[in-house]
Design a protein around this motif. Structure first.
Motif, short mmCIF file in Angstrom:
data_model
loop_
_atom_site.label_atom_id
_atom_site.label_comp_id
_atom_site.label_asym_id
_atom_site.label_seq_id
_atom_site.Cartn_x
_atom_site.Cartn_y
_atom_site.Cartn_z
N GLU A 37 38.09 23.14 50.93
CA GLU A 37 39.56 22.76 51.43
C GLU A 37 39.41 21.76 52.56
OE1 GLU A 37 39.75 26.54 49.60
OE2 GLU A 37 38.40 25.87 51.09
N ARG A 91 32.49 31.74 51.44
CA ARG A 91 33.63 31.57 50.41
C ARG A 91 33.77 31.98 49.08
NH1 ARG A 91 35.66 27.89 47.04
NH2 ARG A 91 37.97 27.29 47.30
N ARG A 94 35.87 34.96 47.74
CA ARG A 94 36.84 34.53 46.71
C ARG A 94 36.53 35.23 45.37
NH1 ARG A 94 40.02 30.27 45.54
NH2 ARG A 94 40.62 29.66 43.57
N GLY A 120 39.01 38.29 45.49
CA GLY A 120 40.37 37.95 45.28
C GLY A 120 40.95 37.37 46.77
N HIS A 121 40.11 36.94 47.66
CA HIS A 121 40.54 36.43 48.72
C HIS A 121 40.95 34.99 48.46
CE1 HIS A 121 39.74 34.05 52.60
NE2 HIS A 121 40.21 35.30 53.17
N ARG A 122 42.05 34.46 49.32
CA ARG A 122 42.36 33.18 48.98
C ARG A 122 42.50 32.46 50.41
NH1 ARG A 122 40.22 34.21 45.09
NH2 ARG A 122 40.87 33.93 42.84
N LEU A 123 42.67 31.25 50.35
CA LEU A 123 42.93 30.41 51.48
C LEU A 123 44.01 29.57 51.68
CD1 LEU A 123 39.03 29.34 52.25
CD2 LEU A 123 40.40 31.09 53.63
N THR A 177 43.28 32.50 56.15
CA THR A 177 43.67 33.32 55.01
C THR A 177 45.03 33.53 54.50
OG1 THR A 177 41.64 34.76 55.47
CG2 THR A 177 43.32 35.75 53.92
N TRP A 178 45.26 33.22 53.14
CA TRP A 178 46.60 33.26 52.57
C TRP A 178 46.76 34.98 52.47
CZ3 TRP A 178 50.80 31.23 52.01
CH2 TRP A 178 51.76 31.44 51.04
N LYS A 185 52.93 35.88 52.04
CA LYS A 185 52.28 35.05 51.05
C LYS A 185 53.63 34.29 50.45
CE LYS A 185 48.22 37.46 49.81
NZ LYS A 185 47.30 38.27 48.65
#
Length: 551
Positions: free
Chosen positions: A57, A104, A108, A111-114, A141-142, A364
């Motif tokens: 990112e 990261r 990820r 299931g974690h997203r940014l 964090t998303w 989200k």
């Protein structure tokens, strides 16, 4: 034996530790004085920012970061200077490796997203080798705080279904069970059931006693930010006198009880005077807990004044140096300060910390996120502007100053409209050229050279008295209690240490209760995004070590 490992505290660090222990095939009892509605603790309420180094990112946003630069920033901010900083230093090194390495990818794969735009928090004290982030590192964090909690709550609930984890909620720990010098359990009071919503105060009426036994205990109970008496008791002289009045950035159950209980059992607490409190707190017009405060996450353009209307010196600009600004403001003798800004600034630069204050990111909702680029302040910010008791809105400077003086504390000198007008007019004259001697205007223009700030975070330089930028806005800023930077001393396995430096058999700590690692891996200053990250890393470390050590 009730379980192999007892984990005390069901916040983020506790969830991570419990999941790691159960992943290793061990059994866990997860203990908390609150109900199931508070799983995730303070992390649930957070904005979900995570400190990462040289991430995809960052690279996509044109940011050149490195482990070496991050270490320079971390140690320039931490300013370790004590003999007892041995383990905090080692934890800092380990955490930097984690943040620049597997952090990261580890998140990820769960299931974690940014969010794609990296934020630039704690921009620093103006020195290359001093406090602050040289580059943007605040990865949002998303899904905000709930998005950070969700993967670990899911893992814990899967283990509950499989019988490896059992909840012991509404269990208030009053003491550790220590036998032959080793921690083998906890004892305490069963509290009556509660229907209080997440974050709201719950009953402390006892209905019985309990004792839970295992081969190891992990303490992950948080800090002291909800107990202002403890905050004032620990307040360091280097930050001036503690405020007579502040707002609370955490619920009342962040009470510091387990810190004292664990210390009384023989574990060592170090750096209790290191703490992190914000200076941009506003009183919540729709509170969830008592004295509920929200932090403004400001861009760099608001004019910052002390309570009497004097401009703060460079480089104490919004979003730059939290504790430097706190120290300066405490020296004024007043418990609050002011932002003065325009509608144009509030629309681009005001964000509010907290998952509930960012429904687009928390939910989200891409369409709602895109609406942030439209004219007008985000809906939660606009709600505070309309209903918040700390906001003054006016079409003229005379009206604005009159409103500021109406909401001032007794005994504080009135803000003088003539002096403030002269200050703003002098600042506005600096806008006519692309060059300036005003350090804040230079900082604004410098920030806009970063694509992320120009797109979504920093308003274009403009004259504050230009009617087209109005109305004028003043915001009373209160001190907001938040984080404990010291705590239980632990080695690199998360094992609590005793007074002679030896491990306390069977006793581990994780999260804010051990200063996010070692007893204070951030030293004197945080770089932001490090609180949640510290809970993740220390919870994982302690959980894995406890699982390995039990027979």
């Amino acid at each position: 034996m009730d379980a192999d490992v007892i984990v005390v505290g069901a916040g983020l660090a506790g969830l991570v530790a419990a999941a790691e222990v159960a992943d290793a095939g061990r059994t866990v009892v997860l203990v908390d004085q609150e109900g199931e509605q508070n799983l995730g603790g303070q992390a649930f309420w957070s904005l979900g920012g995570l400190f990462m180094v040289d991430s995809p990112e960052q690279r996509r946003m044109g940011i050149k970061d490195s482990a070496e630069l991050a270490r320079q920033d971390w140690f320039g901010s931490a300013q370790f200077d004590r003999e007892e900083d041995r383990w905090p230093r080692e934890w800092a090194e380990a955490y930097l490796d984690f943040a620049a390495g597997e952090k990261r990818a580890w998140l990820r794969q769960m299931g974690h997203r940014l969010f794609p735009v990296v934020g630039w928090a704690e921009r620093g004290d103006g020195r290359a080798d001093g406090h602050g982030n040289s580059v943007p590192r605040f990865h949002l964090t998303w899904g905000t705080g709930p998005g950070v909690v969700a993967p670990f709550e899911r893992r814990v609930r899967e283990h509950v279904d499989a019988g490896r984890i059992r909840f012991a909620l509404r269990h208030q720990v009053d003491g550790l069970v220590v036998e032959d010098g080793a921690a083998v359990g906890v004892r305490g009071t069963l509290l009556e059931p509660t229907t209080a919503v997440r974050g709201a105060p719950s009953s402390r009426v006892g209905v019985g006693d309990f004792e839970l036994r295992g081969q190891a205990v992990v303490v992950s109970s948080g800090g002291i930010g909800g107990n202002h008496d403890l905050v004032r008791k620990a307040w360091p002289a280097r930050l001036g006198t503690p405020p007579a009045r502040m707002v609370s950035g955490v619920p009342a159950h962040v009470d510091g009880r387990m810190l004292t209980i664990t210390q009384d059992a023989g574990a060592t607490v170090i750096n209790p005077d290191r703490m992190w409190h914000y200076v941009e707190g506003i009183r919540n017009w729709d509170p969830i807990w008592d004295n509920h405060g929200i932090r403004i996450l400001p861009g760099p353009s608001s004019l910052w004044l002390d309570a009497a209307g004097h401009r703060l010196p460079a480089p104490l600009f919004p979003g730059f140096d939290t504790l430097g600004t706190l120290k300066h403001l405490r020296a004024t003798g007043y418990d609050y300060s002011w932002f003065v800004l325009t509608q144009k600034i509030i629309e681009k630069e005001f964000a509010l910390s907290g998952s509930e204050q960012n429904p687009d990111l928390t939910g989200k909702d891409i369409r709602l996120v895109l609406s942030r680029v439209k004219p007008g302040a985000p809906a939660p910010v606009e709600a505070f502007k309309q209903h918040g008791e700390d906001f003054v809105v006016a079409d003229t400077l005379d009206e604005l100053v009159a409103g500021m003086n109406r909401v001032a504390d007794d005994g504080v000198p009135a803000v003088e409209v003539g002096a403030l007008r002269g200050l703003i007019e002098a600042r506005d004259r600096e806008i006519d050229n692309d060059f300036t001697k005003d350090a804040q205007v230079t900082a604004i223009r410098g920030a806009r050279r970063y694509r992320g700030d120009k797109l979504v975070r920093v308003a274009g330089p403009h004259k504050m008295l230009d009617p087209k930028a109005g109305p004028l806005i003043a915001v009373r800023l209160n001190i907001l209690s938040r984080k404990t930077l010291g705590g239980l001393e632990t080695d690199l396995s998360g094992r609590c240490l005793t007074g002679d430096g030896s491990p306390f058999p069977g006793l581990y700590a994780a999260g804010e209760v051990n200063g996010f690692g070692g007893g204070g891996m951030m030293g004197y200053n945080a770089l932001e995004g490090t609180f949640l990250g510290g809970c993740l890393f220390s919870g994982r470390t302690a959980g894995r070590a406890a699982a390995q050590d039990v027979g």
